[in-house]
Write an enzyme that holds these catalytic residues in place. Structure first.
Site, PDB file in Angstrom:
ATOM      1  CE  LYS A 125      -3.391  -3.053   7.862  1.00  0.00           C
ATOM      2  NZ  LYS A 125      -2.716  -3.705   8.964  1.00  0.00           N
ATOM      3  CG  HIS A 138      -3.700   2.114   7.656  1.00  0.00           C
ATOM      4  ND1 HIS A 138      -4.602   1.104   7.402  1.00  0.00           N
ATOM      5  CD2 HIS A 138      -3.026   1.745   8.765  1.00  0.00           C
ATOM      6  CE1 HIS A 138      -4.463   0.162   8.317  1.00  0.00           C
ATOM      7  NE2 HIS A 138      -3.515   0.520   9.162  1.00  0.00           N
ATOM      8  NE  ARG A 170       3.114  -5.948  15.444  1.00  0.00           N
ATOM      9  CZ  ARG A 170       2.578  -4.906  14.783  1.00  0.00           C
ATOM     10  NH1 ARG A 170       1.890  -5.064  13.693  1.00  0.00           N
ATOM     11  NH2 ARG A 170       2.755  -3.680  15.247  1.00  0.00           N
ATOM     12  CB  SER A 194       1.607  -3.945  10.276  1.00  0.00           C
ATOM     13  OG  SER A 194       0.218  -3.952  10.420  1.00  0.00           O
ATOM     14  CG  ASP A 221      -0.808  -6.813   8.473  1.00  0.00           C
ATOM     15  OD1 ASP A 221       0.023  -6.596   9.377  1.00  0.00           O
ATOM     16  OD2 ASP A 221      -1.907  -6.227   8.426  1.00  0.00           O
TER      17      ASP A 221
END
Ligand code: URA
Length: 434
Positions: A187, A82, A168, A183, A161
């Site tokens: 995930k 990520h 956001r 966040s 999320d």
């Protein structure tokens, strides 16, 4: 308990306990706490921060807002990666098929564009038909059959999320270490991978502007991962200038395809090979980075990563003719080059300026659920340290109308800085935190 009291507590710099955090996230997920209260709460967190304990509780509450997958029934080990968000960061599109092609299953839950940073889902949806809203059964089935899956948040996995992320994006509450850490990690925990490589971006075009902030975020995410029984490595990488050349959804997809086929810009290729090698080591496919690196290079050379990507697109309903013939991808009405106004060494290509300009062209959102334009964006032809002659092409702008084209032209000029003296190229990576 009342949502407003929890907002006030955070506004007044007090620490929230686990029950309050779980109440707030649960209420938001079920639609009982409205967007305006959640926006106020997110702003209070952005301004006043959270302790590491609060951030860990928030992460776990968001991860458990839906199902937490146990992949051990499906594959022996799955790896994930990520990025914390950057400009021109199409790494996932290259790295995930490459690692899967090396025999290590990859499952990925990606996000959309956030603020000035692009999102993998928006990029891959440049391919007509590509589905990112997989059900739990589809997610697991594809992981088992193909060893590769790329999905968005669904009502099954980390739905809190998904909702908070979209809020956001349009309420100025992106740039907060606890909100980013929770966040990303919620995930990752929900999607079930046992090994996770985090690409933490640092610099002008990242949410973390300094090495210190990036280190703090990395350490926090590594520690949350450890508490959840996951192996996590964080790579801190440069985001002062855009990664690779393409910025904008379909343009980035095209660059990812070139890279999977053995081409692509040098910095982007190198970035992908390094991230992929770390994934192979963390997932225990090989014992060290050298071995991992040569395995990934072979996967590129033999076209195995590209084949895997094609299969991914097919499996998720995408029209493969668009990746076999990228000239079919969406195009803009105007394509214009911007030339260097002088001779010299490039000392800055401001990733933030280019990222924001790309959103203004229509590649990102300014309101929740706004449609984006997959075709618009930039090609950035040069890197910091390059010697450029006056008149050489610095940028190519892809725009749909004259007004936004003119604004983008201005942004290109503002993004660059010059030096008469030689300038060192920027490093790709700064640190590895494991
Ligand atoms: N990536 C995420 O998934 N969440 C953030 O908040 C920032 C980057």
């Amino acid at each position: 308990m009342r949502a407003v009291d929890i907002i006030i507590k955070k506004r007044d710099h007090q620490e929230l306990d686990r029950t309050e955090i779980e109440y707030f996230i649960g209420g938001f997920t079920r639609g009982e706490i409205p967007d305006y209260q959640v926006s106020a709460w997110a702003m209070a967190i952005l301004l006043n921060g959270m302790t590491d304990r609060e951030t860990t509780d928030l992460t776990l509450a968001m991860a458990h807002s839906g199902e937490v997958l146990d992949l051990s029934q499906v594959v022996p080990v799955a790896v994930d990666k990520h990025s914390t968000g950057g400009v021109g960061d199409k790494t996932t599109l290259v790295v995930e098929p490459l690692v899967a092609a090396c025999g290590l299953p990859v499952c990925k839950m990606s996000g959309r564009g956030l603020g000035f940073s692009g999102g993998t889902l928006d990029k891959i949806e440049s391919i007509p038909g590509f589905r990112t809203n997989l059900t739990r059964e589809e997610f697991l089935h594809q992981l088992k059959e193909l060893g590769l899956v790329l999905s968005g948040q669904s009502s099954d996995l980390a739905p809190a999320d998904g909702k908070l992320y979209a809020l956001r994006d349009v309420t100025g509450t992106v740039q907060s270490t606890p909100l980013i850490a929770s966040s990303v990690m919620s995930k990752k925990i929900a999607a079930g991978a046992q090994a996770i490589v985090l690409d933490v971006k640092m610099g002008l075009g990242a949410f973390m502007q300094t090495l210190e902030e990036a280190r703090k975020l990395s350490e926090l995410m590594v520690s949350i991962g450890r508490l959840s029984g996951r192996k996590v490595t964080a790579l801190i990488s440069d985001m002062n200038q855009p990664l690779g050349c393409a910025v904008g959804n379909a343009l980035e997809l095209q660059e990812a395809i070139d890279t999977l086929q053995g081409g692509g810009p040098k910095d982007f290729r190198e970035h992908c090979l390094t991230v992929a090698a770390h994934m192979l080591v963390l997932g225990a496919k090989v014992g060290d980075l050298d071995e991992a690196r040569s395995m990934v290079e072979t996967a590129v050379r033999e076209g195995k990563g590209w084949e895997k990507f094609r299969n991914l697109v097919k499996a998720q309903g995408g029209d493969v003719s668009f990746i076999d013939h990228p000239d079919k991808l969406p195009k803009t009405k105007y394509i214009e080059e911007v030339a260097a106004s002088r001779t010299g060494y490039l000392s800055q290509v401001n990733a933030r300026t280019i990222g924001e300009a790309s959103v203004d062209l229509g590649a990102g959102r300014s309101k929740k659920e706004e449609a984006i334009d997959h075709a618009v964006g930039f090609i950035v032809h040069h890197k910091v340290g390059d010697y450029i002659e006056k008149g050489e092409v610095l940028f190519t702008i892809h725009a749909q109308d004259q007004q936004r084209l003119a604004a983008a032209r201005q942004s290109c000029l503002q993004a660059v800085e010059w030096s008469d003296q030689p300038v060192d190229p920027l490093p790709l990576f700064y640190e590895v935190i494991a």
